[in-house]
Enzyme design. Sequence first.
Site, PDB file in Angstrom:
ATOM      1  N   GLY A 284       0.839  -1.041  -0.008  1.00 45.34           N
ATOM      2  CA  GLY A 284       0.435   0.121  -0.084  1.00 45.34           C
ATOM      3  C   GLY A 284       0.851   1.394  -0.051  1.00 45.34           C
ATOM      4  N   GLY A 285       2.147   1.315   0.114  1.00 46.90           N
ATOM      5  CA  GLY A 285       3.031   2.257   0.254  1.00 46.90           C
ATOM      6  C   GLY A 285       3.049   2.942  -1.187  1.00 46.90           C
TER       7      GLY A 285
ATOM      8  N   ASN B  69      -4.164   2.573   3.233  1.00 47.63           N
ATOM      9  CA  ASN B  69      -3.360   2.479   1.980  1.00 47.63           C
ATOM     10  C   ASN B  69      -3.665   1.231   1.004  1.00 47.63           C
ATOM     11  OD1 ASN B  69      -2.052   4.882   2.319  1.00 47.63           O
ATOM     12  ND2 ASN B  69      -0.158   4.001   2.968  1.00 47.63           N
TER      13      ASN B  69
ATOM     14  N   GLY C 159       7.777  12.532  -4.724  1.00 41.39           N
ATOM     15  CA  GLY C 159       6.290  12.274  -4.556  1.00 41.39           C
ATOM     16  C   GLY C 159       5.752  11.392  -3.527  1.00 41.39           C
TER      17      GLY C 159
ATOM     18  N   LYS D 192      20.825   4.962   0.892  1.00 44.93           N
ATOM     19  CA  LYS D 192      21.355   5.184   2.469  1.00 44.93           C
ATOM     20  C   LYS D 192      21.949   3.964   2.864  1.00 44.93           C
ATOM     21  CE  LYS D 192      17.830   8.778   3.168  1.00 44.93           C
ATOM     22  NZ  LYS D 192      17.602   9.006   1.786  1.00 44.93           N
TER      23      LYS D 192
ATOM     24  N   ILE E 298       6.316   3.147  -3.042  1.00 45.46           N
ATOM     25  CA  ILE E 298       6.749   2.164  -4.279  1.00 45.46           C
ATOM     26  C   ILE E 298       5.994   0.891  -4.277  1.00 45.46           C
ATOM     27  CG2 ILE E 298       8.971   0.846  -4.604  1.00 45.46           C
ATOM     28  CD1 ILE E 298       9.130   3.781  -5.203  1.00 45.46           C
TER      29      ILE E 298
ATOM     30  N   VAL F 207      12.636   9.103  -4.309  1.00 45.99           N
ATOM     31  CA  VAL F 207      11.499   8.861  -4.870  1.00 45.99           C
ATOM     32  C   VAL F 207      10.657   9.849  -4.846  1.00 45.99           C
ATOM     33  CG1 VAL F 207       9.568   7.412  -5.741  1.00 45.99           C
ATOM     34  CG2 VAL F 207      11.614   6.537  -4.912  1.00 45.99           C
TER      35      VAL F 207
ATOM     36  N   LYS G 104      18.845  -1.416   6.598  1.00 44.60           N
ATOM     37  CA  LYS G 104      18.448  -1.922   5.257  1.00 44.60           C
ATOM     38  C   LYS G 104      19.803  -2.492   4.656  1.00 44.60           C
ATOM     39  CE  LYS G 104      15.494  -0.773   3.087  1.00 44.60           C
ATOM     40  NZ  LYS G 104      14.248  -1.568   2.738  1.00 44.60           N
TER      41      LYS G 104
ATOM     42  N   SER H 127       1.388  -7.427   9.809  1.00 42.05           N
ATOM     43  CA  SER H 127       2.823  -6.986   9.875  1.00 42.05           C
ATOM     44  C   SER H 127       3.826  -8.018   9.609  1.00 42.05           C
ATOM     45  CB  SER H 127       3.032  -6.432  11.468  1.00 42.05           C
ATOM     46  OG  SER H 127       4.406  -6.269  11.693  1.00 42.05           O
TER      47      SER H 127
END
Length: 643
Positions: A289-290, A317, A448, A409, A292, A446, A421, A341
């Site tokens: 739903g995010g 989302n 927007g 990052k 990306i 990214v 990450k 989750s």
Amino acid sequence: MQMLAVMAMDVLLLTAAGGGALLTRFDFSFDAVPPQYLNAWFRFLPLEIAVTAAVFLARRMYRYMWRSVSAHDVAEMVVSVALSYLLFHVPARLLGYHQPRSVLFMELVYQMMLLVGLRCTYRIFLAVLQSLRRSREDGGERIMLIGAGEAGKLLLREISTTPKLPGRVYCAIDDDPAKQGKYLENVPIVGGRECIRSAAKQWNITQIILAIPTAAAKEKRDILELCKVTGCRIRVLPGIYQLVNGEVNLAAVKDVQVEDLLGREPVKLDTGVLHSFLQDQTVLVTGGGGSIGSELCRQIAKYHPKRLIILDIYENNAYDIQQELRRLYGAALDLRVEIASIRDKEKIYDLFRELRPDIVFHAAAHKHVPLMEDCPEEAIKNNVFGTYHVVRAAEKFGTRKFVMISTDKAVNPTNFMGATKRFGEMILQSRSDSSTEFCAVRFGNVLGSNGSVVPLFKRQIEEGGPVTITDKRIIRFFMTISEAAQLVLEAGAMAKQSQIFVLDMGEPVKILTLAENLIRLSGLEPYRDIEIREIGLRPGEKLYEELLMRSENLSKTSNEKIFIEQQREITKAEIMRDLKGLDGAIARRASPEELIALMKRMVPTYHAPAEVNDCVKAPAETEEVLHENMDEQAYPRRGEESA
């Protein structure tokens, strides 16, 4: 009723055309017209009316919208009049209808003038009325049109006739020397792009519309750069597809977005590879739903998957993308949404056991740098253990390919989010002997996306400022959401075991320049209308992100935008040891400082932000000089991490 009225008008005009031709030939006196010609005309007039009406009906002469008659319509009308004239006069001549040749010629001319002219009168009347109205308006937009081609002409015609945009076009710009100095729909073409600034000043322009849908991205960016300094509102006709779809109108014109200034050409995808990769496969997108994740779902749906599964913890989302895809595809797409989750190991295992996804795109993660600096334990639970749960479930239940969405990052991270990450990438690298093919894809900011800088700047501009930036020296790499998602898909299609893919983000952008551009695109002047305020670096923030394409350890792929980075091997034993250490630290509720220190030992390239930012000199220095002053020993090139 309207058609009958027009047909009655045509009868009167046909009569007037024939009678006018006879009067013109014989000195405008019916008494001077020889009886044989006058009688012949009266006798054959009903036949001429019938033939003309039949031809006009067949050629839809009674179905034109008179307020929007075009040049093509006029040409069709001329053909209809000529055709009806011939279809009457050829057989009439054989039946004994005789008139002087001059009468026949003048009758045709009068028919063209009256029958075609009637249908153009309303359009001309509206145009004159609109022109008079606009000439009396003082507060309307004063518009400059860039592009005097077909799209510009169609757009100019609508602007001149519609009340949707109060104002008028005062001048046009075109780089074609053959057009310069001429007029387009009575608007002067004053010169090429070098005249934009002077013409805007001369004509007191308030709005500029770029109407070159065929322009390449770099050319469009160069023109928009010239437009920015005028202080005008800038709008653009988006692309060539607008011409194909017949959408060259005011509804298709949009405000210029900051991505238009990046000059990035559209990504060219290997659709054949993606079809074979995704078609008839069960595809799971975590974080679907995010920003990306939802774009990945949109792109995947195009390639006819067997089933698309959206997994997200945030129901709003997930609901939005579910409803969008249902509207677009209906029953043609087998779509399932799961609210869960990735931190819930048992739930993840249950879903994989039931759904058996063939392909997983792992986009679920905590991504906000300052928040994760304050809450490092949450970053570990989500970005490290959440990723590990999804990785193990994929292996256990037969997933064929697993693609993790990573970030620039993660390259020599200076913040806890980036370090987690990078640890997620290391988990994937440790699975080199797995039957599931694991890979990660790195890219930068990214445009927007949720929480990104562009929506923040736009909101601050709408509120009247100030626009806040953390440091005027900061540079970042940017990519559009659609572009990032498409490249992730293609990287996933070509991925082999434990590879890390790097996307070419193009040229870096200075955040200060980005803020100034957004203010100018809003028709305002930076520092005069909107203040730009420097508020200081946030916790964990770099002045720059690593230049992903600098590494000597990159291999090319079939897509010029996608590269593979070579990494040292990482064993499962190393990862399991580190995971146990992190698990123990979370269990004993270790302090944020302890967690940061622990992560620095596990991710050798993780450094404090001050170590990096102190190497940056004056803001006027170029990016090249900035990187020449970096301590190479403190920040090893990718692939040179210490053990």
